[in-house]
Write a protein that holds these residues in place. Sequence first.
Motif, PDB file in Angstrom:
ATOM      1  N   GLY A 141      -4.199  10.911  -4.157  1.00 24.35           N
ATOM      2  CA  GLY A 141      -5.426  11.318  -4.124  1.00 24.35           C
ATOM      3  C   GLY A 141      -6.320  10.628  -5.008  1.00 24.35           C
ATOM      4  O   GLY A 141      -7.506  10.723  -4.880  1.00 24.35           O
ATOM      5  N   PHE A 142      -5.682   9.889  -6.121  1.00 25.25           N
ATOM      6  CA  PHE A 142      -6.522   9.137  -7.138  1.00 25.25           C
ATOM      7  C   PHE A 142      -6.411   7.748  -6.940  1.00 25.25           C
ATOM      8  O   PHE A 142      -6.977   6.917  -7.646  1.00 25.25           O
ATOM      9  N   GLY A 143      -5.940   7.258  -5.744  1.00 26.85           N
ATOM     10  CA  GLY A 143      -5.801   5.890  -5.463  1.00 26.85           C
ATOM     11  C   GLY A 143      -6.983   5.054  -5.527  1.00 26.85           C
ATOM     12  O   GLY A 143      -7.131   3.950  -5.919  1.00 26.85           O
ATOM     13  N   ASN A 144      -8.323   5.884  -5.383  1.00 26.76           N
ATOM     14  CA  ASN A 144      -9.242   5.000  -4.946  1.00 26.76           C
ATOM     15  C   ASN A 144      -9.986   4.994  -6.532  1.00 26.76           C
ATOM     16  O   ASN A 144     -11.418   4.159  -6.318  1.00 26.76           O
ATOM     17  N   SER A 145      -9.624   5.648  -7.363  1.00 27.93           N
ATOM     18  CA  SER A 145     -10.380   5.796  -8.652  1.00 27.93           C
ATOM     19  C   SER A 145     -10.211   4.393  -9.302  1.00 27.93           C
ATOM     20  O   SER A 145      -9.070   3.944  -9.529  1.00 27.93           O
ATOM     21  N   TYR A 146     -11.293   4.030 -10.155  1.00 24.95           N
ATOM     22  CA  TYR A 146     -11.334   3.165 -11.011  1.00 24.95           C
ATOM     23  C   TYR A 146     -10.829   3.581 -12.438  1.00 24.95           C
ATOM     24  O   TYR A 146     -10.933   4.722 -12.800  1.00 24.95           O
TER      25      TYR A 146
ATOM     26  N   ARG B   9       0.902  -1.328  -0.192  1.00 28.19           N
ATOM     27  CA  ARG B   9      -0.060   0.099   0.116  1.00 28.19           C
ATOM     28  C   ARG B   9       0.784   1.154  -0.082  1.00 28.19           C
ATOM     29  O   ARG B   9       0.737   2.244  -0.766  1.00 28.19           O
ATOM     30  N   ALA B  10       1.934   1.115   0.958  1.00 28.83           N
ATOM     31  CA  ALA B  10       2.537   2.744   1.042  1.00 28.83           C
ATOM     32  C   ALA B  10       3.597   2.803  -0.302  1.00 28.83           C
ATOM     33  O   ALA B  10       3.381   3.838  -0.417  1.00 28.83           O
ATOM     34  N   ARG B  11       4.238   1.644  -0.799  1.00 28.14           N
ATOM     35  CA  ARG B  11       4.957   1.901  -1.815  1.00 28.14           C
ATOM     36  C   ARG B  11       4.202   2.410  -3.064  1.00 28.14           C
ATOM     37  O   ARG B  11       4.578   3.247  -3.762  1.00 28.14           O
ATOM     38  N   ALA B  12       3.026   1.729  -3.151  1.00 26.64           N
ATOM     39  CA  ALA B  12       2.061   2.107  -4.299  1.00 26.64           C
ATOM     40  C   ALA B  12       1.522   3.240  -4.264  1.00 26.64           C
ATOM     41  O   ALA B  12       1.388   4.150  -5.247  1.00 26.64           O
ATOM     42  N   GLY B  13       1.251   3.825  -2.935  1.00 25.91           N
ATOM     43  CA  GLY B  13       0.804   5.116  -2.886  1.00 25.91           C
ATOM     44  C   GLY B  13       2.003   6.171  -3.164  1.00 25.91           C
ATOM     45  O   GLY B  13       1.754   7.158  -3.969  1.00 25.91           O
ATOM     46  N   GLU B  14       3.214   5.924  -2.845  1.00 28.33           N
ATOM     47  CA  GLU B  14       4.197   6.779  -3.208  1.00 28.33           C
ATOM     48  C   GLU B  14       4.525   6.792  -4.658  1.00 28.33           C
ATOM     49  O   GLU B  14       4.704   8.004  -5.446  1.00 28.33           O
TER      50      GLU B  14
END
Lengths: 258, 250
Positions: B122-127, B108-113
């Motif tokens: 801020g677009f992590g939850n967008s499809y 999660r952390a690395r993908a967020g970075e």
Amino acid sequence: MNARIIAPLILGVLVLAAWEEAVRAFAIPPYVLPGPILIARTLVSDWSILAPSLWVTLAITLEALAAAVVVGGLLAVLFSLSRWIELSFFPYAIILQVTPIVAIAPLIIVWANDVDLSLLICAWLVAFFPILSNTILGLRSVDRNLLSLFELYGAGRWRTLVHLRLPAALPYFLGGLRISGGLALIGAVVAEFVAGTGGNASGLAWRILEAGYQLKVPRMFAALALISATGIAIFLASTLLSHLLLRRWHESALDAPE
Amino acid sequence: MSISGAPVRVRGVSKQYGNGVEALRGISLDIGAGEFVSLLGPSGCGKTTLLRIIAGLASATAGSVERPVGRGETGFVFQEPTLMPWATALANVELPLKLAGVGRAERRARAGEALAGVGLAGFGNSYPRELSGGMKMRVSIARALVTEPRLLLMDEPFAALDEISRYRLNTDLLALWQRRRFTAVFVTHSVFESVFLSQRIVVMSARPGRITSALDVEASYPREEAFRTSAEYAAACRRVSAHLGEAMAA
């Protein structure tokens, strides 16, 4: 409430009203064609007879559908993993599909030696093919580049199946499920007609046959209405399931552009 | 600046398809650690095939390729964003880590970075379907970079984008490259794009696919938007165009 619900509802009410009116105007006797009000009354008065039968038919249909999902789904995965298995088995799946169920039902009833079991087998036989063929199609319709990506990261067959092929096949599987739901009901009803008896407990098809012998035509219609309602309920349930699973990402579940 | 890139050595690679079509003939190419190289050529010159052979996604009929072989050491960006439509942007970027067995929290952390690194915090939850073409491509780049690869292979990644998105992504890609200094191999059929991005441009010609020339672009980095309008840029584009013209006539 939107037009999709209101429009068919209005049409339905109009047709029922016209039917009732015609039955009264031409004084058609109930043993030829009962009006909708009489059918509704029969549904209520004969509920103690019809309800257990509805339950039997529903149970056979849902069991057959569940078996079709399990067997159709597993076979599809197996076929997608091995070309040889698919080449060997698929023609026989087609033969099972194209042979009319009415023609095989008597054989199955003889072999199974148990009416409930044979009804289940018949309903399953007609229901599993759409799930099988649709799921195979879905498992194969995977984006080639995504497959390359999984290869690049060293995902084996199993993880490619779980993380890529199965999700990609989901919309196709659900399309198959919608068809199979209706077919399982048809299979259950047809098989019971062929068997001519409902086994330990009688289903709706047997109620129709029985009411026919006794010329209780309103009850025939009442049982028929219950079969239709069951079919509609299964269709709506599978449509809802499909919508819930796909609404976030699949084109088929998106609202039409405003 | 430390160079984390790995060198790539292509030796005498040829590729012939079963139907007899010769896609590549005698390709030899040395790419230095941390170098940015573009493969430029007309369609059908086998540049995509060469890239896939370098990635190990296709096999060569003859010749050899040396590249970093560890899992996650090579990233690949396809022509299309190639995202899983059923997964959020974050889950798409997490995929390479998931396949490598990295734990959920770290993933999660690395993908967020990585998403933040391409300007999509801020677009992590967008499809994917909720994102524009340019944003999808950014997710795709974040996914390729999330394993911190030493080699990044890109197959005309911006070809389907509008010019504005394309220019911005060019600039952002260069910034990422300067920060991380992976080795970059970029396939394109755009002279302008190849000159803007690369230190070296390898010009290829078709039927059979082969290398006809290699040109250095001397301009220093960082290259900003102003570089696009400089005389130096125009001169380099003219030079590369001339070589591409020869390659297409060859």
